[in-house]
Design a protein around this motif. Structure first.
Motif, mmCIF file in Angstrom:
data_model
loop_
_atom_site.group_PDB
_atom_site.id
_atom_site.type_symbol
_atom_site.label_atom_id
_atom_site.label_comp_id
_atom_site.label_asym_id
_atom_site.label_seq_id
_atom_site.Cartn_x
_atom_site.Cartn_y
_atom_site.Cartn_z
ATOM 1 N N ILE A 65 0.838 -1.202 0.000
ATOM 2 C CA ILE A 65 0.000 0.000 0.000
ATOM 3 C C ILE A 65 0.871 1.249 0.000
ATOM 4 O O ILE A 65 0.609 2.215 -0.726
ATOM 5 C CB ILE A 65 -0.950 -0.006 1.208
ATOM 6 C CG1 ILE A 65 -1.953 -1.157 1.075
ATOM 7 C CG2 ILE A 65 -1.692 1.322 1.318
ATOM 8 C CD1 ILE A 65 -2.844 -1.324 2.291
ATOM 9 N N HIS A 70 -3.488 2.620 -2.228
ATOM 10 C CA HIS A 70 -4.628 1.802 -1.825
ATOM 11 C C HIS A 70 -5.387 1.210 -3.008
ATOM 12 O O HIS A 70 -5.746 0.028 -3.014
ATOM 13 C CB HIS A 70 -5.600 2.647 -0.987
ATOM 14 C CG HIS A 70 -5.105 2.961 0.379
ATOM 15 N ND1 HIS A 70 -4.113 3.876 0.623
ATOM 16 C CD2 HIS A 70 -5.472 2.478 1.595
ATOM 17 C CE1 HIS A 70 -3.891 3.953 1.917
ATOM 18 N NE2 HIS A 70 -4.695 3.120 2.535
ATOM 19 N N PHE A 74 -5.955 -2.674 -3.648
ATOM 20 C CA PHE A 74 -7.332 -3.130 -3.473
ATOM 21 C C PHE A 74 -7.819 -3.900 -4.699
ATOM 22 O O PHE A 74 -8.382 -5.001 -4.585
ATOM 23 C CB PHE A 74 -8.217 -1.909 -3.223
ATOM 24 C CG PHE A 74 -9.449 -2.204 -2.435
ATOM 25 C CD1 PHE A 74 -9.353 -2.703 -1.149
ATOM 26 C CD2 PHE A 74 -10.705 -1.964 -2.966
ATOM 27 C CE1 PHE A 74 -10.493 -2.962 -0.411
ATOM 28 C CE2 PHE A 74 -11.847 -2.226 -2.236
ATOM 29 C CZ PHE A 74 -11.737 -2.723 -0.950
ATOM 30 N N GLY A 110 -4.950 -7.784 3.082
ATOM 31 C CA GLY A 110 -4.717 -6.519 2.408
ATOM 32 C C GLY A 110 -5.996 -5.754 2.155
ATOM 33 O O GLY A 110 -6.032 -4.519 2.262
ATOM 34 N N THR A 114 -6.921 -1.988 3.611
ATOM 35 C CA THR A 114 -7.315 -0.907 2.722
ATOM 36 C C THR A 114 -8.695 -0.359 3.073
ATOM 37 O O THR A 114 -8.893 0.857 3.190
ATOM 38 C CB THR A 114 -7.315 -1.400 1.263
ATOM 39 O OG1 THR A 114 -6.073 -2.037 0.977
ATOM 40 C CG2 THR A 114 -7.533 -0.252 0.300
ATOM 41 N N SER A 117 -8.752 1.526 6.337
ATOM 42 C CA SER A 117 -8.100 2.823 6.203
ATOM 43 C C SER A 117 -9.093 3.850 5.670
ATOM 44 O O SER A 117 -9.171 4.978 6.155
ATOM 45 C CB SER A 117 -6.902 2.725 5.250
ATOM 46 O OG SER A 117 -5.907 1.889 5.760
ATOM 47 N N TRP A 118 -9.851 3.442 4.647
ATOM 48 C CA TRP A 118 -10.861 4.333 4.096
ATOM 49 C C TRP A 118 -11.916 4.674 5.152
ATOM 50 O O TRP A 118 -12.364 5.824 5.266
ATOM 51 C CB TRP A 118 -11.526 3.675 2.891
ATOM 52 C CG TRP A 118 -11.096 4.243 1.577
ATOM 53 C CD1 TRP A 118 -10.981 5.567 1.271
ATOM 54 C CD2 TRP A 118 -10.723 3.521 0.411
ATOM 55 N NE1 TRP A 118 -10.552 5.712 -0.028
ATOM 56 C CE2 TRP A 118 -10.388 4.463 -0.596
ATOM 57 C CE3 TRP A 118 -10.633 2.171 0.095
ATOM 58 C CZ2 TRP A 118 -9.980 4.109 -1.870
ATOM 59 C CZ3 TRP A 118 -10.225 1.809 -1.174
ATOM 60 C CH2 TRP A 118 -9.903 2.769 -2.146
ATOM 61 N N THR A 182 -8.760 8.890 -0.929
ATOM 62 C CA THR A 182 -7.856 7.833 -0.501
ATOM 63 C C THR A 182 -7.021 8.326 0.672
ATOM 64 O O THR A 182 -6.406 9.389 0.594
ATOM 65 C CB THR A 182 -6.919 7.415 -1.641
ATOM 66 O OG1 THR A 182 -7.704 6.985 -2.744
ATOM 67 C CG2 THR A 182 -6.012 6.294 -1.200
ATOM 68 N N PHE A 185 -1.426 6.230 4.542
ATOM 69 C CA PHE A 185 -1.238 5.015 5.349
ATOM 70 C C PHE A 185 0.084 5.068 6.066
ATOM 71 O O PHE A 185 1.115 5.365 5.470
ATOM 72 C CB PHE A 185 -1.281 3.759 4.480
ATOM 73 C CG PHE A 185 -1.107 2.500 5.278
ATOM 74 C CD1 PHE A 185 -2.187 1.924 5.896
ATOM 75 C CD2 PHE A 185 0.146 1.928 5.425
ATOM 76 C CE1 PHE A 185 -2.029 0.766 6.646
ATOM 77 C CE2 PHE A 185 0.306 0.775 6.175
ATOM 78 C CZ PHE A 185 -0.783 0.202 6.785
#
Length: 431
Positions: A65, A70, A74, A110, A114, A117-118, A182, A185
């Motif tokens: 990432i 991302h 993704f 993963g 992702t 995180s969003w 986005t 990270f």
């Protein structure tokens, strides 16, 4: 909650579809594997392979990432999951299935990193707890819905492999088309296992043993139901019972944990789940009893993850909590990898009743070790507000990425800082 759903509906809907597909293929492994003539031990290794992949993905996926972003990670991992799910019936070999399950575990890790995180990026301090609650709730509902699809299909054909592949493919469309920016990270800083064990021996040992129990429930439930001679509809209800129990008992146990010594609650929950397992072992031929045992077992085992995280945090400084959570996830993963093969070996020798007996023995060991630790350390019982921040981090096995836990820990840190500021103000005013 309506505002949370309005802001994150695309992510929540996408994760619901993903978990329907994931839950369906996870349960299908045990049923189809038995039809293909795989041994119980081979099926247990297939179940364990998922956690091996997830453990590796939780540490490697964040690096991808950080390197390519991302969206690319993704999309790439999503395509891998969809391709792997539909590949199982092509080669009916247990060792090929193990390799495929490693890929599934890695890819889902993963995806969780992702997606969460969003979610964290779109939430505010006022809505983050509700967002995590909704996020984990849709995942549980997805797993339950998957069992309904399984009961309506033919596990010997292709359709039940095609459906989860389609659902997984569709799940990424609303997420990737979301207008949410986005997020940046940043991986959590590490903490050695020695340091973590020194801070909380009960937390580390309890989490290790709990990983084996989690993996047993998640990876071996369908295998147990097949070995016990349950029909497909009964198997689906049985697998669902663990998640239904988690939905029913998660909040009440969390509420209690903020009002008593957490060690007592951990010990009590482990004992209740252990006794329920013994009942399942003795009355495994009565489906209604087994179903009730599944609800109790899932309801009291699933909250233990959050309880142990909260208990461990009671002995940590706020700045160490996120790193400690990553260590606990790693320890839990080690237990999850080892649990299914050991359970599979015992079930192969003793029979399906060992599914319950294995979990009961481990849960009783957690309780015994907890009682002994109570004689070695004074309780760090904290006021209410500690559990809620982590209670949504890991309701489902394999669903807790470092991002989810770290997000929960941020809430805990904020609460701790607010309490500290209030204490300083009281001291300054002399109240």
């Amino acid at each position: 909650m309506l505002n949370v759903i309005r802001a994150s509906w695309a992510l929540l809907f996408g994760m619901f579809l993903l978990q329907v597909g994931n839950g369906l293929q996870g349960s299908l492994m045990g049923v189809r594997g038995a039809l293909e003539g795989f041994t119980t031990f081979q099926l247990s290794l297939i179940g364990s392979a998922y956690f091996l992949g997830f453990l590796g993905g939780s540490s490697i996926a964040p690096k991808f990432i950080a390197r390519v972003g991302h969206v690319r990670v993704f999309a790439a991992l999503g395509s891998l999951i969809s391709a792997v799910v539909i590949s199982y019936p092509i080669v009916s070999d247990p060792y090929v299935w193990m390799a495929l399950r490693v890929v599934i575990g890695f890819s889902l890790s993963g995806v969780y990193v992702t997606a969460e995180s969003w979610l964290n990026n779109s939430a505010t301090n006022e809505t983050r707890g509700q967002s995590l609650s909704a996020y984990m709730l849709v995942q549980m509902l997805g797993f339950v819905a998957a069992q309904g699809i399984l009961s309506a299909g033919d596990p010997s054909g292709w359709l039940l492999f095609v459906i989860p592949s389609i659902l997984v493919s569709l799940s990424f469309a609303p997420i990737l088309l979301s207008a949410t920016p986005t997020p940046a990270f940043e991986a959590a800083r590490p903490m050695t296992l020695r340091q973590l064990y020194t801070a909380s021996p009960f937390g580390v040992v309890g989490m290790l043993m709990l990983g084996a129990v989690f993996a047993g429930q998640y990876a071996m439930a369908a295998v147990y139901a097949t070995e016990a001679g349950f029909g497909l509809g009964q198997l689906s209800l049985f697998v669902s019972s663990f998640f239904i129990g988690a939905i029913l008992f998660q909040y009440p146990i969390g509420w209690m944990s903020d009002r008593m010594d957490r060690r007592l609650l951990i010990i009590g929950a482990a004992v209740v789940a252990g006794v329920a397992g013994l009942v399942g072992a003795m009355f495994g031929d009565v489906f209604t009893v087994v179903l009730a045992v599944g609800v109790v077992s899932g309801g009291f085992v699933q909250p233990l993850y959050a309880l142990i995280i909260a208990y461990t945090n009671d002995y940590l400084e706020p700045e160490d909590m996120a790193a400690a959570s990553g260590g606990l996830i790693f320890v839990n993963g080690l237990g999850a990898i080892a649990g299914p093969p050991v359970m599979g070996l015992i079930m192969g020798q003793v029979g399906p009743a060992a599914f319950w007996s294995f979990m009961s023995v481990i849960l009783f060991l957690v309780a015994v070790y907890g009682v002994w630790r109570m004689t070695q350390r004074v309780s760090a019982y904290a006021d209410e507000g500690d559990y809620e921040a982590v209670s949504y981090a890991a309701i489902l096995p394999g669903a807790a990425s470092p991002v989810a836990v770290e997000t929960a820990q941020e809430l805990y840190v904020e609460a701790a800082e607010e309490l500290a500021e209030a204490a300083e103000e009281e001291a300054a005013t002399g109240e």
